[in-house]
Motif scaffolding. Sequence first.
Motif, PDB file in Angstrom:
ATOM      1  N   THR A  93       0.797  -1.225   0.039  1.00 52.73           N
ATOM      2  CA  THR A  93      -0.038   0.039   0.085  1.00 52.73           C
ATOM      3  C   THR A  93       0.786   1.261  -0.187  1.00 52.73           C
ATOM      4  O   THR A  93       0.294   2.303  -0.180  1.00 52.73           O
ATOM      5  CB  THR A  93      -1.071   0.104   1.168  1.00 52.73           C
ATOM      6  N   SER A  94       2.206   1.025   0.365  1.00 53.92           N
ATOM      7  CA  SER A  94       3.074   2.401   0.112  1.00 53.92           C
ATOM      8  C   SER A  94       3.507   2.498  -1.169  1.00 53.92           C
ATOM      9  O   SER A  94       4.422   3.242  -1.487  1.00 53.92           O
ATOM     10  CB  SER A  94       4.395   2.106   1.202  1.00 53.92           C
TER      11      SER A  94
ATOM     12  N   GLY B 114       3.513   3.254  -5.281  1.00 57.85           N
ATOM     13  CA  GLY B 114       2.554   3.951  -6.219  1.00 57.85           C
ATOM     14  C   GLY B 114       1.588   3.084  -7.004  1.00 57.85           C
ATOM     15  O   GLY B 114       0.520   3.678  -7.371  1.00 57.85           O
TER      16      GLY B 114
ATOM     17  N   VAL C 270      -0.324   0.792  -6.383  1.00 57.63           N
ATOM     18  CA  VAL C 270      -1.467   0.555  -5.696  1.00 57.63           C
ATOM     19  C   VAL C 270      -2.427   1.728  -5.824  1.00 57.63           C
ATOM     20  O   VAL C 270      -3.583   1.641  -6.010  1.00 57.63           O
ATOM     21  CB  VAL C 270      -1.262  -0.199  -4.221  1.00 57.63           C
ATOM     22  N   SER C 271      -1.771   3.062  -5.435  1.00 62.16           N
ATOM     23  CA  SER C 271      -2.699   4.136  -5.561  1.00 62.16           C
ATOM     24  C   SER C 271      -3.056   4.511  -7.070  1.00 62.16           C
ATOM     25  O   SER C 271      -4.238   4.710  -7.286  1.00 62.16           O
ATOM     26  CB  SER C 271      -1.958   5.571  -5.107  1.00 62.16           C
ATOM     27  N   GLU C 272      -2.135   3.983  -7.972  1.00 60.47           N
ATOM     28  CA  GLU C 272      -2.575   4.263  -9.299  1.00 60.47           C
ATOM     29  C   GLU C 272      -3.668   3.187  -9.609  1.00 60.47           C
ATOM     30  O   GLU C 272      -4.693   3.342 -10.610  1.00 60.47           O
ATOM     31  CB  GLU C 272      -1.621   4.145 -10.340  1.00 60.47           C
TER      32      GLU C 272
ATOM     33  N   PHE D  18      -5.978   2.148  -7.547  1.00 57.75           N
ATOM     34  CA  PHE D  18      -7.291   2.574  -7.039  1.00 57.75           C
ATOM     35  C   PHE D  18      -7.975   3.836  -7.916  1.00 57.75           C
ATOM     36  O   PHE D  18      -9.153   3.612  -8.251  1.00 57.75           O
ATOM     37  CB  PHE D  18      -6.794   3.503  -5.740  1.00 57.75           C
ATOM     38  N   VAL D  19      -6.875   4.558  -8.420  1.00 59.69           N
ATOM     39  CA  VAL D  19      -7.512   5.532  -9.411  1.00 59.69           C
ATOM     40  C   VAL D  19      -8.212   5.130 -10.621  1.00 59.69           C
ATOM     41  O   VAL D  19      -9.414   5.276 -10.885  1.00 59.69           O
ATOM     42  CB  VAL D  19      -6.365   6.573  -9.691  1.00 59.69           C
TER      43      VAL D  19
ATOM     44  N   SER E 262       1.641   3.580   7.935  1.00 60.32           N
ATOM     45  CA  SER E 262       0.441   4.416   7.682  1.00 60.32           C
ATOM     46  C   SER E 262      -0.135   4.803   9.252  1.00 60.32           C
ATOM     47  O   SER E 262      -0.152   4.267  10.223  1.00 60.32           O
ATOM     48  CB  SER E 262      -0.698   3.575   7.243  1.00 60.32           C
TER      49      SER E 262
ATOM     50  N   ARG F 265      -7.764   3.835   3.687  1.00 57.32           N
ATOM     51  CA  ARG F 265      -6.730   4.586   2.542  1.00 57.32           C
ATOM     52  C   ARG F 265      -7.626   4.700   1.359  1.00 57.32           C
ATOM     53  O   ARG F 265      -7.651   5.597   0.419  1.00 57.32           O
ATOM     54  CB  ARG F 265      -5.547   3.863   2.524  1.00 57.32           C
ATOM     55  N   SER F 266      -8.173   3.541   0.699  1.00 56.34           N
ATOM     56  CA  SER F 266      -8.674   3.327  -0.490  1.00 56.34           C
ATOM     57  C   SER F 266      -9.910   4.361  -0.717  1.00 56.34           C
ATOM     58  O   SER F 266     -10.424   4.626  -1.827  1.00 56.34           O
ATOM     59  CB  SER F 266      -9.201   1.948  -1.065  1.00 56.34           C
TER      60      SER F 266
ATOM     61  N   PHE G 209      -9.826   7.356  -2.615  1.00 53.61           N
ATOM     62  CA  PHE G 209      -9.657   7.229  -4.295  1.00 53.61           C
ATOM     63  C   PHE G 209     -11.091   6.887  -4.534  1.00 53.61           C
ATOM     64  O   PHE G 209     -11.394   6.803  -5.585  1.00 53.61           O
ATOM     65  CB  PHE G 209      -8.794   6.098  -4.467  1.00 53.61           C
TER      66      PHE G 209
END
Length: 373
Positions: free
Chosen positions: A179-180, A182, A184-186, A188-189, A217, A224-225, A228
């Motif tokens: 989850t740290s 990038g 994973v963040s992408e 989610f987007v 975290s 966190r999700s 997004f």
Amino acid sequence: MAEDSPTVQFLTIDGEFAPSAAAEPYLPYLESLGEDDYRQFYRDMAITRRFDEECTNLQRQGQMGLWPPSHGQEAAQVGSARASRPQDVLFPSYREHGVALVRGIDIVDIVKVMRGVSLGGWDPNDPANGNFRNYTLVIGSQTLHATGYAMGVAFDGLVGTGDTSVDTAVMTYFGDGSTSQGDVSEAFVFAASNQTPQVFFLQNNQWAISVPVSTQSRIPLYLRSRGFGVPSVQIDGNDVLASFAATRKHLDDARSGLGPSLIEAVTYRIGAHTTSDDPTRYQTPEQLAYWVARDPIIRFASYLRSRGADDAFFSEVGAEADDFAADLRHRTLELGPPSLASIFDTVYSEPHPVPAEQKAWLEAYESSLNEGA
């Protein structure tokens, strides 16, 4: 878990059926289970544990270069895998041994990867392999692969048709350390933007190698999700019933067109990140004792005994696990070196001049070594 916890939990640490308030919406998803299903959950977890122990021994004896243990995470993996439908497509990280077992992978194929005699281990396009994609050792990248695949599923019209044999969901497994990243963040987007038919299954085993989740975290990971636009739920990851029910609901929602969601399974990695590190350097004995007391297999065994399972059943499963381990060891020791061609022939799906040139050079080099023999 505290009584006012938002965590979905059905079984106490002593194996008593006592659903938390957060578990009540998920109770209907247990109604489809019969006694055989409950016993299968136990059998899956026990064999996964035995597989893990035998592979750790094999690595220590020099039969594998590396082994990532899954001890302690059996409930999260078995419950979620048993909740999936045959047509669902699963993208693992590199520790999902229990999921692989449930989806029909020949477990020696995982050994091949860790032994270094195969680049992938199994053909994910072979129906016999249960739509279980190859292990991914790059942290978090499989979440993007899964999101892209889920977009394709939606483009193909395999979502929300109402036909339970057609509607398809995608599930991706990853850990708290991922989850740290990038990637994973992408993921989610893109998942939120495209409302993909997808479940993100996060196994929070408390450690990114030796870094605790409290450093990774400042908030619970399941929150966190939401930033997004991906709704989420936290479950007791050592409760196989919570894992099954939550995953069944969210996969059903994804197939029906309700978009992506995230499940955070709170569990604990009892052993090392891999056999290359020493967890006694960063885990405290108190932490370890706390989580050993919440062992998912012992907890579920207590629950099964309350439902009438007797010693004969547990002895039968124990013998099955021993046979499984003996077969695994026998077949592992029979593995030979890979063919030279296998290094190059699966790099691209179609012929490519660069690996073809490299393959020809290596073949010539190997032949030159034999010329003077």
